[in-house]
Design a protein around this motif. Structure first.
Motif, short mmCIF file in Angstrom:
data_model
loop_
_atom_site.label_atom_id
_atom_site.label_comp_id
_atom_site.label_asym_id
_atom_site.label_seq_id
_atom_site.Cartn_x
_atom_site.Cartn_y
_atom_site.Cartn_z
N SER A 173 10.84 59.69 33.28
CA SER A 173 11.87 59.45 32.39
C SER A 173 11.24 59.99 31.16
O SER A 173 10.35 59.34 30.60
N HIS A 174 11.99 60.62 30.31
CA HIS A 174 11.50 60.93 29.10
C HIS A 174 12.90 61.39 28.00
O HIS A 174 14.00 61.02 28.45
N VAL A 175 12.63 61.53 27.02
CA VAL A 175 13.80 61.66 25.90
C VAL A 175 13.45 62.83 25.32
O VAL A 175 12.33 63.20 24.80
N THR B 205 2.16 53.71 24.43
CA THR B 205 0.72 54.64 24.04
C THR B 205 1.47 56.18 24.25
O THR B 205 2.27 56.33 25.15
N PRO B 206 0.61 56.93 24.02
CA PRO B 206 0.91 58.40 24.36
C PRO B 206 0.77 58.68 25.72
O PRO B 206 1.60 59.48 26.52
N VAL B 207 0.15 57.79 26.54
CA VAL B 207 0.31 57.76 28.11
C VAL B 207 1.37 57.26 28.72
O VAL B 207 2.03 57.74 29.49
N SER B 208 1.80 56.04 28.01
CA SER B 208 3.25 55.51 28.69
C SER B 208 4.41 56.06 28.02
O SER B 208 5.44 55.57 28.50
N GLY B 209 4.16 57.07 27.06
CA GLY B 209 5.35 57.61 26.69
C GLY B 209 6.07 56.86 25.51
O GLY B 209 7.19 56.72 25.28
N CYS B 210 5.02 56.96 24.38
CA CYS B 210 5.66 56.30 23.17
C CYS B 210 6.46 57.39 22.35
O CYS B 210 6.63 58.44 22.79
N MET B 211 7.11 56.87 21.21
CA MET B 211 7.84 57.66 20.75
C MET B 211 7.11 58.77 19.69
O MET B 211 5.93 58.42 19.41
N ARG B 212 7.77 60.15 19.64
CA ARG B 212 7.12 61.01 18.76
C ARG B 212 8.00 61.25 17.76
O ARG B 212 9.38 61.14 18.04
N ASP C 229 19.55 67.51 32.62
CA ASP C 229 18.36 66.89 33.26
C ASP C 229 18.22 65.50 33.64
O ASP C 229 18.42 64.73 32.66
N THR C 230 18.43 65.10 34.86
CA THR C 230 18.61 63.69 35.51
C THR C 230 17.43 62.83 34.75
O THR C 230 17.37 61.60 34.85
N SER C 231 16.16 63.45 34.42
CA SER C 231 15.04 62.52 34.01
C SER C 231 15.17 62.20 32.59
O SER C 231 14.51 61.45 31.95
N ASN C 232 16.14 62.86 31.88
CA ASN C 232 16.32 62.74 30.34
C ASN C 232 17.07 61.41 30.22
O ASN C 232 18.31 61.03 30.83
N VAL C 233 16.58 60.38 29.46
CA VAL C 233 17.23 59.09 29.46
C VAL C 233 18.49 59.28 28.62
O VAL C 233 19.59 58.58 28.93
N TRP D 67 18.72 60.39 11.21
CA TRP D 67 18.55 62.15 11.21
C TRP D 67 17.14 62.53 11.67
O TRP D 67 16.88 63.61 11.74
N THR D 68 16.44 61.39 11.82
CA THR D 68 14.99 61.70 12.18
C THR D 68 14.83 62.22 13.44
O THR D 68 15.18 61.70 14.62
N LEU D 69 14.27 63.51 13.55
CA LEU D 69 14.08 63.99 15.04
C LEU D 69 12.92 63.37 15.66
O LEU D 69 11.84 63.03 15.21
N HIS D 70 13.27 62.90 16.98
CA HIS D 70 12.40 62.03 17.81
C HIS D 70 12.50 62.15 19.41
O HIS D 70 13.69 62.95 19.69
N ALA D 71 11.54 62.15 20.11
CA ALA D 71 11.51 62.35 21.49
C ALA D 71 10.38 61.53 22.04
O ALA D 71 9.58 60.45 21.28
N SER D 72 10.24 61.23 23.42
CA SER D 72 9.16 60.73 24.19
C SER D 72 8.99 61.34 25.43
O SER D 72 9.94 61.69 26.00
N MET D 73 7.56 61.24 25.79
CA MET D 73 7.14 61.96 27.02
C MET D 73 7.28 60.90 28.32
O MET D 73 7.50 59.70 28.03
#
Ligand SMILES: O=C(O)CCC(=O)C(=O)O
Length: 260
Positions: free
Chosen positions: A91-93, A120-127, A145-149, A180-186
């Motif tokens: 799952s990612h964003v 955390t960066p490992v658990s997929g925190c926000m960027r 993309d079905t893994s995209n939340v 409007w802030t661009l954000h994502a997560s791994m």
């Protein structure tokens, strides 16, 4: 820098201590008890109408004090969602801006993302991309993309990722970002679930432009506009009438996103 200056400059502020670790752990236990009894609660809208403890946290004085510094004295609670990535899940964003599909008439809005487990960066925190909120609305492309939340898998292409900053959070800490802030997560590559408590606050002047049915509730200050009917906050956990009302609210929210 002050919270407000940091937020104005970067479009987000993090980490902000909102509740202590014990309170975050208690909230997580309450949520997981609900999951055991009622099933998956990931990415459902308006959770403050279903769970009293979600309503309490979204309106906690410490949280509203921070929101007031960023948004101003008049605050409406628009939405509450848990965003959960299971341990070792893809799952990612994707890179996106929250306001793109909400249909609001202005951008007087702030989102809180409060960690209920280590983010955390490992658990997929926000960027986040600092300063990206000043660019206004960017073009988004829907993806399958079905893994995209995200509901539409919406994505901004070509983001300069080198400028992005990780926002690691301990349980009880939050980030606050502008719409409007661009954000994502791994994806979550850790052994624990990554659980975020995600709340959207708006200024009462931000009207729903797509229909007249949207709901939001004044939680501090004064509403000089009257654009919204209030939501009925939960007075327990998954009470029958609340569940019935919620089904209508959730359908409306999904229809709004789909048609925006
Ligand atoms: O939970 C995540 O990883 C992303 C959350 C998000 O996109 C948001 O809060 O707007």
């Amino acid at each position: 820098m002050s919270l407000a200056l940091d937020y104005q400059t970067n479009g987000y502020v993090a980490p902000v201590a909102c509740i202590d670790g014990a309170a975050a752990a208690r909230h997580r236990r309450q949520l997981e008890h609900v999951e055991q009894q009622f099933g998956d609660q990931h990415y459902r809208s308006k959770m403050h109408t279903l769970l009293d403890f979600a309503a309490d946290l979204a309106t906690a004085p410490r949280v509203l004090d921070v929101v007031e510094q960023l948004l101003g004295p008049n605050i409406m609670l628009f939405d509450v969602t848990y965003i959960i990535k299971e341990a070792h899940s893809p799952s990612h964003v994707s890179w996106h801006q929250d306001l793109t599909y909400w249909g609001l008439s202005n951008d007087r809005q702030v989102s809180m993302w409060l960690a209920l487990s280590p983010a955390t960066p490992v658990s997929g925190c926000m960027r986040m991309v600092p300063g990206s909120h000043t660019q206004g609305k960017l073009e988004h492309t829907d993806t399958a993309d079905t893994s995209n939340v995200l509901f539409r898998g919406q994505s901004v292409e070509g983001v300069a990722e080198d400028n992005a900053q990780m926002c690691p959070l301990q349980p009880g800490e939050a980030s606050f970002h502008h719409g409007w802030t661009l954000h994502a997560s791994m994806p979550n590559a850790s052994d624990d679930r990554r659980i975020g408590f995600n709340v959207q606050y708006i200024d009462p002047s931000a009207r729903q432009t797509l229909h007249d049915l949207d709901t939001a509730t004044l939680v501090r200050g004064v509403d000089h506009f009257g654009h919204y009917k209030p939501d009925q906050f939960a007075s327990g956990v998954m009470q029958k009438e609340a569940v019935e009302r919620h089904a209508r609210l959730e359908k409306l929210r999904k229809d709004t996103w789909a048609n925006a």
